[in-house]
Design a protein around this motif. Structure first.
Motif, short mmCIF file in Angstrom:
data_model
loop_
_atom_site.label_atom_id
_atom_site.label_comp_id
_atom_site.label_asym_id
_atom_site.label_seq_id
_atom_site.Cartn_x
_atom_site.Cartn_y
_atom_site.Cartn_z
N LEU A 1 0.83 -1.20 0.00
CA LEU A 1 0.00 0.00 0.00
C LEU A 1 0.86 1.25 0.00
N GLU B 1 2.09 1.84 -3.42
CA GLU B 1 1.02 2.31 -4.32
C GLU B 1 0.74 3.79 -4.11
N VAL B 2 0.59 4.23 -2.87
CA VAL B 2 0.28 5.64 -2.65
C VAL B 2 1.47 6.52 -2.99
N GLU C 1 -8.37 0.19 3.18
CA GLU C 1 -7.08 0.07 2.49
C GLU C 1 -7.25 -0.32 1.03
N ARG D 1 -7.33 3.14 -0.45
CA ARG D 1 -5.88 3.42 -0.30
C ARG D 1 -5.63 4.34 0.89
N THR E 1 -4.70 9.40 5.15
CA THR E 1 -4.52 9.31 3.71
C THR E 1 -3.52 10.36 3.26
#
Length: 683
Positions: free
Chosen positions: A242, A245-246, A277, A281, A300
């Motif tokens: 994760l 990805e972010v 998640e 995200r 976030t």
């Protein structure tokens, strides 16, 4: 002279999953292309954000070294006829741009060689860029076409930047010509940035609110997320996937905290984590470091420093609320009936068209689990009840919406239905291990269910002839096989693979269930064992030494292998391995050596000494359960074995003496293969 090289491709926002692979392909393609042409530079750094991928290589030579161009043509026999050049020879000369008389001869063929000055790096970059783009295209099966052109890329290309030192290399592609302009953050710094040289690239972008180095940006993302969690007094859950990805979704990360209504905490934490998640995200926050008590906060990353951050937070909260509301509805609806009420619906769900429904599979799992439970002395009632219910959550509303929660939800629903803690935990664990690094089941019933489930899948798919290929494994059978092995090894279960696989294969409703299929299954699983165990200080030869013994109990195999690993460090190991190889060859050539040893027929002291030591070790090892100690004992054979081969002729002219010596060697061979086949080891 050498100069720094910068090449940047600016795009519309890239999908997060492609950002790093494309950046790595650009770096490797350009650096490799330069290296192949004799232009090896210094460090090659990649840069990657949602709107750009780039490579910066320092100290790239401005020009190739002079090149030696060499070609071989047709054989002399085909190049000359009656002393005159043939059309083939003349054609080769024309292709080289010279007269026939200028050609030479090498290795019986026409030969052409000339020196050519090296080309400049700027001249070579267009072809290097084209080769690199082809490699990048191979990573993206579906590419976009935009405007009036026919060129494609994963997203429309907006600008190209290419500098060699302070000079522009005018690469032409995508209807654009490369220049010295780049662009910063879309909102904070939308104006073009003029680059004087590659060295200023990263700093110029940072000043324009872009952290172009993905490693730097990832560290900043983590720092901000953890700071937000500390401010909340909680502990944030950060998974590398994760976070990666972010990191690929933002250029200038700004961490913000939002909240959902506390009423949603009625849901199991895994449901909230999956919703927050996977779908949004976001990062979840727990009260405790062990991450057992979930809070109603989430963190976030925004891609902008907003002047009204409250609006940004409200927008994120507004998006997550309906998803959690749906999940809460599914949870409440599923709880209106006990988990056992779902079992009958499994017959309407197909597992595999030839292998029947999920209900059929659950029945096979139950039968196999009971067999394993009897062998291990486990609680049969717990195993049977857990096996009956283990697949029931597949027809619940929650698992239909969140398939990744299968098993976990079954455990929750079982507990809510009044099932015992052991039954609920076994259901929760029976898919474990799901991938490398995940734990094996912690309870006896959970392990038994997991084994039965995976063994049934292996047997069924092999029976119907859909075993994995080198490139495809649609039923994840390699993962299933590794899961079976890990459970047996990590839980120290003394189970025989062949017996388990035969029981699973016999229960299948279709396909081939013969001995050949069983052999294939066993071999498939043992190859996974090889991949799992070989590496580091475990060599392929060590593995083969145990495999040669036809050991098919994973736990016993591992223990023997550990003993072999310790034995090879002994100074006597190579000599004993070499002697065992020699013995095996002698016995193979001799054929029949099945007789018993008669000490009265010994004619040499070395025979007597070897027989005495052999008898002593046979008695000692028979009383020694530890494999490592047994092999250490064998080291004492080195001297009597060496003395035997130095002083005794095995193939004596007297048939009785010869037969007796062969019987002695056969007995020695059996001792050398009591733990592993020592002849497989180096020596």
């Amino acid at each position: 002279m050498s100069r720094d090289l910068l090449l940047e491709i600016g795009t519309e926002d890239l999908p997060a999953r492609y950002v790093m692979p494309l950046a790595e392909a650009l770096r490797d393609g350009v650096a490799g292309g330069l290296d192949k042409r004799g232009l090896t530079g210094g460090t090659a750094r990649l840069f990657a954000t949602p709107r750009r991928i780039a490579v910066l290589i320092d100290a790239v030579p401005e020009r190739q070294p002079d090149q030696t161009l060499e070609r071989l043509g047709p054989a002399l026999a085909a190049a000359l006829k009656d002393g005159q050049p043939t059309p083939a020879a003349l054609g080769f000369a024309r292709s080289c741009g010279v007269e026939f008389a200028a050609l030479g001869e090498k290795d019986g063929k026409l030969h052409f060689v000339r020196q050519a000055p090296g080309r400049t790096t700027a001249d070579l970059l267009p072809e290097i860029f084209e080769d690199t783009l082809k490699a990048m295209d191979a990573l993206v099966p579906k590419r976009m076409r935009w405007g009036a052109g026919d060129e494609t890329f994963v997203r429309p290309v907006q600008w190209l930047t290419c500098l060699l030192g302070d000079e522009v290399v005018p690469l032409a592609r995508f209807g654009l010509t490369a220049g010295r302009l780049t662009y910063g953050h879309r909102f904070h710094a939308p104006a073009a940035i003029t680059l004087d040289a590659p060295a200023g690239y990263e700093a110029s972008l940072r000043a324009a609110r872009v952290l172009a180095d993905p490693a730097v940006r990832k560290r900043e993302c983590r720092r901000q997320i953890e700071n937000e969690a500390r401010t909340l007094g909680g502990h944030v859950r950060i998974t590398e996937d994760l976070l990666d990805e972010v990191t690929a979704l933002v250029e200038w990360p700004v961490a913000i905290t939002g909240h959902f209504e506390p009423r949603f905490l009625e849901l199991p934490p895994e449901v909230i984590v999956a919703t927050v998640e996977t779908n949004q995200r976001y990062f979840t926050v727990f009260e405790d470091a062990q991450q057992t008590r979930l809070t109603h906060a989430f963190i976030t990353l925004s891609n902008i420093e907003s002047r009204d951050v409250a609006q940004v937070i409200a927008g994120n909260e507004r998006v997550v609320r309906p998803r959690l509301a749906d999940a809460l509805f599914f949870w409440q609806q599923d709880l209106k009936q006990p988990l056992s009420a779902c079992v009958e619906n499994l017959d309407s769900v197909t597992f595999q068209k030839e292998l029947g429904s999920i209900g059929d599979k659950a029945g096979r799992i139950r039968a196999l689990a009971m067999t394993i439970a009897s062998e291990l002395g486990a609680d049969r009632a717990t195993v049977e009840r857990a096996a009956t219910l283990c697949k029931a959550d597949l027809v619940t509303k929650m698992v239909y919406e969140f398939p990744e929660l299968q098993g976990l939800m079954g455990g929750y629903y079982a507990a809510k239905s009044g099932e015992s803690t052991d039954v609920a935990q076994a259901i929760r664990e029976h898919y474990l291990p799901t991938q490398q690094g995940t734990p094996v089941p912690s309870t006896p019933a959970g392990r038994i269910l997991a084994l039965a489930d995976k063994l049934d899948s292996l047997a069924g798919i092999f029976a119907i002839g859909q075993k994995p290929t080198a490139s495809k494994d649609p039923y994840a059978l390699r993962r299933a096989a590794l899961g079976v092995l890990r459970i047996c090894l990590e839980a120290e279960l003394p189970l025989d693979l062949r017996a388990l696989l035969k029981a699973a294969l016999d229960a299948q409703p279709a396909g081939k269930r013969d001995a050949a299929t069983l052999d294939e299954l066993v071999e498939f699983v043992m190859e996974r064992l090889r991949a799992y165990l070989v590496g580091g200080d475990i060599t392929a030869e060590m593995f083969e030494s145990v495999r040669a013994m036809q050991v098919e109990q994973p736990l016993d195999f591992q223990r023997r292998l550990a003993a072999v690993r310790g034995f090879v460090a002994d100074a006597a190991a190579p000599n004993l391995a070499a002697a065992n190889k020699r013995i095996r060859n002698i016995l193979k050539q001799a054929g029949d050596s099945a007789g018993s040893v008669d000490p009265a027929k010994f004619a040499h002291d070395a025979e007597r000494a070897l027989f005495s030591k052999l008898s002593e070790l046979e008695t000692l090892n028979a009383a020694t359960p530890d494999y490592g100690t047994r092999l250490i004992h064998l080291a004492a054979l080195r001297e009597p074995v060496d003395a035997f081969f130095d002083g005794v002729m095995v193939n004596d002219s007297d048939a009785a003496v010869r037969s007796n010596r062969l019987a002695l060697l056969a007995r020695l061979d059996r001792l050398c293969r009591s733990v592993a086949d020592l002849s497989c080891l180096p020596g």
